[in-house]
Design a protein around this motif. Structure first.
Motif, mmCIF file in Angstrom:
data_model
loop_
_atom_site.group_PDB
_atom_site.id
_atom_site.type_symbol
_atom_site.label_atom_id
_atom_site.label_comp_id
_atom_site.label_asym_id
_atom_site.label_seq_id
_atom_site.Cartn_x
_atom_site.Cartn_y
_atom_site.Cartn_z
ATOM 1 N N ALA A 129 0.845 -1.195 0.000
ATOM 2 C CA ALA A 129 0.000 0.000 0.000
ATOM 3 C C ALA A 129 0.878 1.242 0.000
ATOM 4 C CB ALA A 129 -0.930 -0.018 1.203
ATOM 5 N N ASN A 130 1.841 1.321 -0.927
ATOM 6 C CA ASN A 130 2.851 2.371 -0.862
ATOM 7 C C ASN A 130 2.343 3.768 -1.202
ATOM 8 O OD1 ASN A 130 2.795 2.266 -3.666
ATOM 9 N ND2 ASN A 130 4.744 1.173 -3.824
ATOM 10 N N GLY A 131 1.073 3.917 -1.458
ATOM 11 C CA GLY A 131 0.493 5.242 -1.624
ATOM 12 C C GLY A 131 0.183 5.913 -0.298
ATOM 13 N N TYR A 132 0.056 5.114 0.770
ATOM 14 C CA TYR A 132 -0.259 5.697 2.079
ATOM 15 C C TYR A 132 0.427 4.994 3.246
ATOM 16 C CZ TYR A 132 -3.627 1.880 2.375
ATOM 17 O OH TYR A 132 -4.210 0.641 2.387
ATOM 18 N N ALA A 133 1.300 4.020 2.971
ATOM 19 C CA ALA A 133 2.001 3.316 4.044
ATOM 20 C C ALA A 133 3.384 2.892 3.570
ATOM 21 C CB ALA A 133 1.208 2.094 4.487
ATOM 22 N N ASP A 134 4.332 2.801 4.502
ATOM 23 C CA ASP A 134 5.673 2.332 4.150
ATOM 24 C C ASP A 134 5.840 0.838 4.399
ATOM 25 O OD1 ASP A 134 5.959 2.065 6.899
ATOM 26 O OD2 ASP A 134 7.842 3.180 7.011
ATOM 27 N N SER A 135 4.750 0.114 4.552
ATOM 28 C CA SER A 135 4.775 -1.324 4.828
ATOM 29 C C SER A 135 5.545 -2.079 3.751
ATOM 30 C CB SER A 135 3.344 -1.883 4.871
ATOM 31 O OG SER A 135 2.538 -1.121 5.718
ATOM 32 N N VAL A 136 6.345 -3.049 4.195
ATOM 33 C CA VAL A 136 7.061 -3.951 3.297
ATOM 34 C C VAL A 136 6.822 -5.360 3.812
ATOM 35 C CG1 VAL A 136 9.315 -4.674 2.404
ATOM 36 C CG2 VAL A 136 8.846 -2.238 2.777
ATOM 37 N N PHE A 137 6.318 -6.235 2.945
ATOM 38 C CA PHE A 137 6.063 -7.625 3.312
ATOM 39 C C PHE A 137 7.090 -8.506 2.620
ATOM 40 C CE2 PHE A 137 1.198 -6.786 3.686
ATOM 41 C CZ PHE A 137 1.402 -6.095 4.865
ATOM 42 N N HIS A 138 7.824 -9.276 3.413
ATOM 43 C CA HIS A 138 8.790 -10.249 2.907
ATOM 44 C C HIS A 138 8.121 -11.625 3.000
ATOM 45 C CE1 HIS A 138 11.990 -7.226 3.067
ATOM 46 N NE2 HIS A 138 11.500 -6.892 4.248
ATOM 47 N N TYR A 139 7.906 -12.249 1.859
ATOM 48 C CA TYR A 139 7.244 -13.552 1.803
ATOM 49 C C TYR A 139 8.285 -14.663 1.803
ATOM 50 C CZ TYR A 139 2.936 -11.131 0.826
ATOM 51 O OH TYR A 139 1.833 -10.322 0.931
ATOM 52 N N PHE A 140 8.029 -15.686 2.637
ATOM 53 C CA PHE A 140 8.945 -16.810 2.758
ATOM 54 C C PHE A 140 8.190 -18.129 2.692
ATOM 55 C CE2 PHE A 140 11.555 -13.499 4.451
ATOM 56 C CZ PHE A 140 12.863 -13.897 4.210
#
Length: 181
Positions: free
Chosen positions: A115-126
Motif C-alpha cells: 500500500a505504498n500510496g499511504y504506508a511504508d509497509s514492506v512484506f517479505h514472503y517466505f
C-alpha cells in the motif's frame, strides 16, 4: 530519470503513535515547487510465512481481527523486531510464536509494498519447509490464534471462493501458486 518526480521532505513529525504503527505528518515540496503536506502510516517491515509440513500440508492460522470484527484465516505473519537481524530470523520467531511449528528450511519468495500510496509497509514472503510442531505457541497478549493444517489445493480453493480474504496471505498463496509450484 526519477529526479523530475521526486518530492522533497521539508519537515516531518510523528502525528500519532501506538503499538504497531505510527502516523507520520510531512511537509513536502512537489516537483513543480508547490508546498503541501502528506500523511502516511509507518509500519515498517513484516514477514509472511507459507509453512509446509514434511507431508505437504500447509499450516494456517485463524485469528480474530478487531478491525473487521471477524475471524481471519490465513498465513502466519508479523512485524520484524529490533532483535531480528534479517527477515529470515523474523520468520523463525513468528512461525514459532504464532503456531508452535519450526521449519527445517526457510527460503525467500517475494517482497512487496502492499500500500505504498499511504504506508511504508514492506512484506517479505517466505516459504518454510519441513515444518514440525516442536515448539510452544507464544502468543502476544492481544493475539487469539487457532492453528490447523490443510492441503495447498484446498487453501488455494479457499482464496478463489473468498473464504481467505487476508490480503497478505492471498498474495503469498497466489505468488506460490503462479511461480513456485
Amino acid at each position: 530519470m526519477s529526479e523530475d518526480l521526486d518530492w522533497e521532505t521539508l519537515d516531518a513529525e510523528i502525528a500519532y503513535t501506538c503499538p504497531g504503527f505510527d502516523v507520520v505528518h510531512e511537509d513536502v515540496r512537489l516537483p513543480d515547487g508547490t508546498e503541501t503536506d502528506f500523511d502516511f502510516l509507518r509500519e515498517g517491515d513484516s514477514v509472511v510465512v507459507l509453512p509446509v509440513t514434511a507431508d505437504g500440508e500447509v499450516v494456517v492460522i485463524e485469528e480474530w481481527r478487531q478491525a473487521v470484527k471477524r475471524v481471519n484465516r490465513g498465513l502466519p505473519a508479523g512485524s520484524m523486531e529490533a532483535e531480528d537481524d534479517d527477515p529470515a530470523a523474523a520468520v523463525d520467531r513468528e512461525l514459532r510464536e504464532e503456531t508452535g511449528y519450526e521449519a527445517e528450511e526457510v527460503r525467500h519468495l517475494y517482497t512487496a509494498e502492499p500500500a505504498n500510496g499511504y504506508a511504508d509497509s514492506v512484506f517479505h514472503y517466505f516459504l518454510a519447509e519441513g515444518c514440525e510442531p516442536s515448539a510452544t505457541q507464544e502468543l502476544d497478549f492481544n493475539e487469539s490464534i487457532r492453528v490447523e493444517t490443510t492441503t495447498f489445493d484446498d487453501l488455494l480453493a479457499d482464496v478463489r471462493s473468498g473464504e481467505v480474504r487476508d490480503g497478505r496471505s492471498v498474495v503469498g498463496i497466489m505468488y506460490y501458486a503462479l511461480f513456485e509450484r
